[in-house]
Design a protein around this motif. Structure first.
Motif, PDB file in Angstrom:
ATOM      1  N   UNK A   1      -1.802  13.668 -11.247  1.00 15.27           N
ATOM      2  CA  UNK A   1      -2.821  14.703 -11.272  1.00 15.27           C
ATOM      3  C   UNK A   1      -3.943  14.342 -10.297  1.00 15.27           C
ATOM      4  N   UNK A   2      -4.585  15.357  -9.731  1.00 17.01           N
ATOM      5  CA  UNK A   2      -5.630  15.117  -8.736  1.00 17.01           C
ATOM      6  C   UNK A   2      -6.689  14.142  -9.232  1.00 17.01           C
ATOM      7  N   UNK A   3      -7.111  14.297 -10.470  1.00 21.46           N
ATOM      8  CA  UNK A   3      -8.200  13.477 -10.997  1.00 21.46           C
ATOM      9  C   UNK A   3      -7.824  12.002 -11.076  1.00 21.46           C
ATOM     10  N   UNK A   4      -6.514  11.702 -11.095  1.00 14.93           N
ATOM     11  CA  UNK A   4      -6.051  10.315 -11.237  1.00 14.93           C
ATOM     12  C   UNK A   4      -5.740   9.649  -9.901  1.00 14.93           C
ATOM     13  N   UNK A   5      -5.795  10.411  -8.816  1.00 15.39           N
ATOM     14  CA  UNK A   5      -5.382   9.876  -7.513  1.00 15.39           C
ATOM     15  C   UNK A   5      -6.483   8.982  -6.930  1.00 15.39           C
ATOM     16  N   UNK A   6      -6.085   7.814  -6.454  1.00 10.88           N
ATOM     17  CA  UNK A   6      -6.992   6.838  -5.852  1.00 10.88           C
ATOM     18  C   UNK A   6      -6.623   6.671  -4.379  1.00 10.88           C
ATOM     19  N   UNK A   7      -7.607   6.525  -3.519  1.00 15.95           N
ATOM     20  CA  UNK A   7      -7.364   6.278  -2.098  1.00 15.95           C
ATOM     21  C   UNK A   7      -7.021   4.800  -1.907  1.00 15.95           C
ATOM     22  N   UNK A   8      -5.719   4.509  -1.828  1.00 17.18           N
ATOM     23  CA  UNK A   8      -5.286   3.126  -1.640  1.00 17.18           C
ATOM     24  C   UNK A   8      -5.289   2.699  -0.175  1.00 17.18           C
ATOM     25  N   UNK A   9      -5.488   3.646   0.720  1.00 16.83           N
ATOM     26  CA  UNK A   9      -5.452   3.305   2.148  1.00 16.83           C
ATOM     27  C   UNK A   9      -6.662   2.459   2.539  1.00 16.83           C
ATOM     28  N   UNK A  10      -7.704   2.477   1.727  1.00 18.65           N
ATOM     29  CA  UNK A  10      -8.854   1.598   2.015  1.00 18.65           C
ATOM     30  C   UNK A  10      -8.420   0.132   2.041  1.00 18.65           C
TER      31      UNK A  10
ATOM     32  N   UNK B   1      -4.850  11.605   2.036  1.00 20.66           N
ATOM     33  CA  UNK B   1      -4.810  10.329   2.759  1.00 20.66           C
ATOM     34  C   UNK B   1      -3.619   9.481   2.309  1.00 20.66           C
ATOM     35  N   UNK B   2      -3.291   9.523   1.025  1.00 20.32           N
ATOM     36  CA  UNK B   2      -2.118   8.785   0.555  1.00 20.32           C
ATOM     37  C   UNK B   2      -0.833   9.367   1.123  1.00 20.32           C
ATOM     38  N   UNK B   3      -0.739  10.703   1.155  1.00 20.83           N
ATOM     39  CA  UNK B   3       0.427  11.350   1.757  1.00 20.83           C
ATOM     40  C   UNK B   3       0.525  11.008   3.236  1.00 20.83           C
ATOM     41  N   UNK B   4      -0.607  10.946   3.925  1.00 22.56           N
ATOM     42  CA  UNK B   4      -0.605  10.589   5.347  1.00 22.56           C
ATOM     43  C   UNK B   4      -0.057   9.179   5.552  1.00 22.56           C
ATOM     44  N   UNK B   5      -0.395   8.253   4.637  1.00 22.84           N
ATOM     45  CA  UNK B   5       0.110   6.884   4.763  1.00 22.84           C
ATOM     46  C   UNK B   5       1.616   6.841   4.496  1.00 22.84           C
ATOM     47  N   UNK B   6       2.067   7.606   3.512  1.00 21.43           N
ATOM     48  CA  UNK B   6       3.507   7.675   3.236  1.00 21.43           C
ATOM     49  C   UNK B   6       4.247   8.229   4.454  1.00 21.43           C
ATOM     50  N   UNK B   7       3.710   9.281   5.054  1.00 21.76           N
ATOM     51  CA  UNK B   7       4.328   9.848   6.254  1.00 21.76           C
ATOM     52  C   UNK B   7       4.410   8.831   7.377  1.00 21.76           C
TER      53      UNK B   7
ATOM     54  N   UNK C   1       0.845  -1.199   0.000  1.00 30.47           N
ATOM     55  CA  UNK C   1       0.000   0.000   0.000  1.00 30.47           C
ATOM     56  C   UNK C   1       0.876   1.244   0.000  1.00 30.47           C
ATOM     57  N   UNK C   2       1.942   1.219   0.774  1.00 32.79           N
ATOM     58  CA  UNK C   2       2.885   2.343   0.803  1.00 32.79           C
ATOM     59  C   UNK C   2       3.435   2.625  -0.588  1.00 32.79           C
ATOM     60  N   UNK C   3       3.835   1.602  -1.300  1.00 35.84           N
ATOM     61  CA  UNK C   3       4.404   1.791  -2.634  1.00 35.84           C
ATOM     62  C   UNK C   3       3.370   2.368  -3.601  1.00 35.84           C
ATOM     63  N   UNK C   4       2.108   1.912  -3.477  1.00 38.42           N
ATOM     64  CA  UNK C   4       1.053   2.461  -4.328  1.00 38.42           C
ATOM     65  C   UNK C   4       0.817   3.943  -4.025  1.00 38.42           C
ATOM     66  N   UNK C   5       0.782   4.272  -2.730  1.00 37.09           N
ATOM     67  CA  UNK C   5       0.572   5.670  -2.341  1.00 37.09           C
ATOM     68  C   UNK C   5       1.734   6.534  -2.819  1.00 37.09           C
TER      69      UNK C   5
END
Length: 384
Positions: free
Chosen positions: A295-304, A368-374, A284-288
């Motif tokens: 681009x914003x429109x392409x970002x997916x919430x992988x933390x789910x 949320x993806x940035x939060x998971x990376x952090x 999940x970290x690697x995906x995030x």
């Protein structure tokens, strides 16, 4: 000017008469200040702006095209004052919907159960939970009386009617500070001294059901509430949250930005460790990480995917383990509101990204993806 976002995420209300033009985030604040009726305070709709010039002339314009309404449900559960009549009814409904699962957790043993709440914001949901417990008990009384029939004695009738939900003010909040918004550095010291208990209110044969509006970090439960409730000697403590599990950060004005602060996140992480699935966490970290430049429109919430392997009940059980220290003698269970019942209770405020990860804007997925990376990289900082 006062401008509301296109999804109506944050609330906005206004009142206009011959003397004033006023806007606020809560209807009740305006009603109390100006002593006006509910229908006199209007909601500024998504994408609208209230524009006022220096001579007091005003107009309301649709500045942004409105999008799907995703008004924040956490405003209704926790932040908004409960004196608003609609919010009051919604909080009653939140407690009402929790009653069924609570009765299951105590095996319908209302004779040996005490109901209470954690002051002060959970009081209204507590009323809803207890009212439904009373309705359940009345149905049982009716069945018992009908089963005995006409030959029921006065003593039998009195014994049946005497049974009612036992209600006590068990927890007493001594401090006036709200620990939710206290700076992280001072939280642990503060929460240990926020609550006291009413001694003698619980027997060793009792279940103790206590409702809170939300369990976000779990710090107050772990450091203070469970320890002092355990001093009363109940056989079982059931802590009930009128909100679902908070799993994802907010980026729309409420300071909940770090995943590792959430007890639901820490519980899911503990389950991954228990089941030797930390490779999933790394994936999940690697995906995030791969999406940070997208681009914003392409970002997916992988933390789910972090929560997907576990049921709500499994995470709740692990939360109970994490919050219950070895010194706690009572059995402890944690019960959360369901997403479905949240929507039933707050039908006009369906913004639930804290609980589901379903953000109304692409920027939410980025945060949320940035939060998971952090979290994975050990960076103790906000994701925005």
């Amino acid at each position: 000017f006062i401008l509301r976002d296109a999804h109506g995420i944050r609330p906005a209300y206004y009142y206009i008469d011959d003397e004033v033009i006023v806007a606020a985030s809560e209807r009740a604040a305006i009603r109390t200040t100006f002593n006006v009726g509910e229908n006199e305070v209007l909601e500024l709709m998504p994408g609208q702006a209230l524009l006022v010039d220096d001579e007091g002339n005003y107009k309301i314009e649709q500045i942004i095209t409105p999008k799907e309404r995703r008004a924040c449900s956490f405003e209704r559960i926790y932040f908004s004052r409960g004196s608003d009549e609609k919010i009051y009814r919604e909080r009653i409904a939140l407690g009402n919907h929790l009653s069924k699962i609570v009765l299951e957790r105590i095996d319908n043993d209302l004779k040996n159960t005490i109901f209470s709440y954690i002051p002060n914001t959970a009081e209204t949901s507590f009323f809803g939970m207890v009212r439904e417990a009373q309705n359940h008990m009345n149905r049982e009384k009716e069945a018992q009386i009908l089963a005995i029939g006409r030959n029921i004695t006065s003593a039998e009738l009195h014994e049946i009617l005497e049974v009612r939900p036992r209600i006590e003010k068990v927890a007493i909040k001594d401090a006036k500070l709200r620990t939710f918004i206290t700076q992280d550095s001072g939280r642990d010291d503060l929460v240990a001294h926020v609550y006291d208990v009413t001694y003698g209110s619980v027997k060793t044969t009792d279940n103790l059901v206590i409702i809170d509006d939300s369990i976000v970090r779990g710090t107050t439960l772990e450091k203070s509430i469970l320890k002092i409730l355990d001093r009363l000697g109940p056989k079982k403590i059931v802590v009930v949250s009128s909100a679902p599990q908070i799993r994802y950060p907010d980026c729309y004005g409420i300071d909940m930005a770090k995943l590792e602060d959430f007890i639901a996140f820490r519980a899911a992480l503990a389950l991954h460790k228990d089941r030797n699935t930390m490779n999933v966490v790394e994936g999940i970290y690697k995906k995030c990480l791969s999406q940070l430049a997208s681009k914003d429109a392409d970002v997916v919430n992988y933390v789910t995917e972090f929560y997907a392997p576990f049921t709500v009940e499994e995470i709740s059980a692990k939360i109970g383990e994490l919050l219950t220290g070895p010194e706690i003698k009572a059995e402890v269970e944690i019960v959360y509101q369901t997403i479905e019942n949240l929507h039933l209770a707050c039908p006009e405020n369906l913004g639930d990204w804290y609980f589901t990860g379903d953000y109304p804007t692409p920027g939410g997925n980025r945060v949320v993806n940035r939060a998971f990376v952090n979290f994975f990289e050990g960076k103790n900082e906000r994701a925005y």
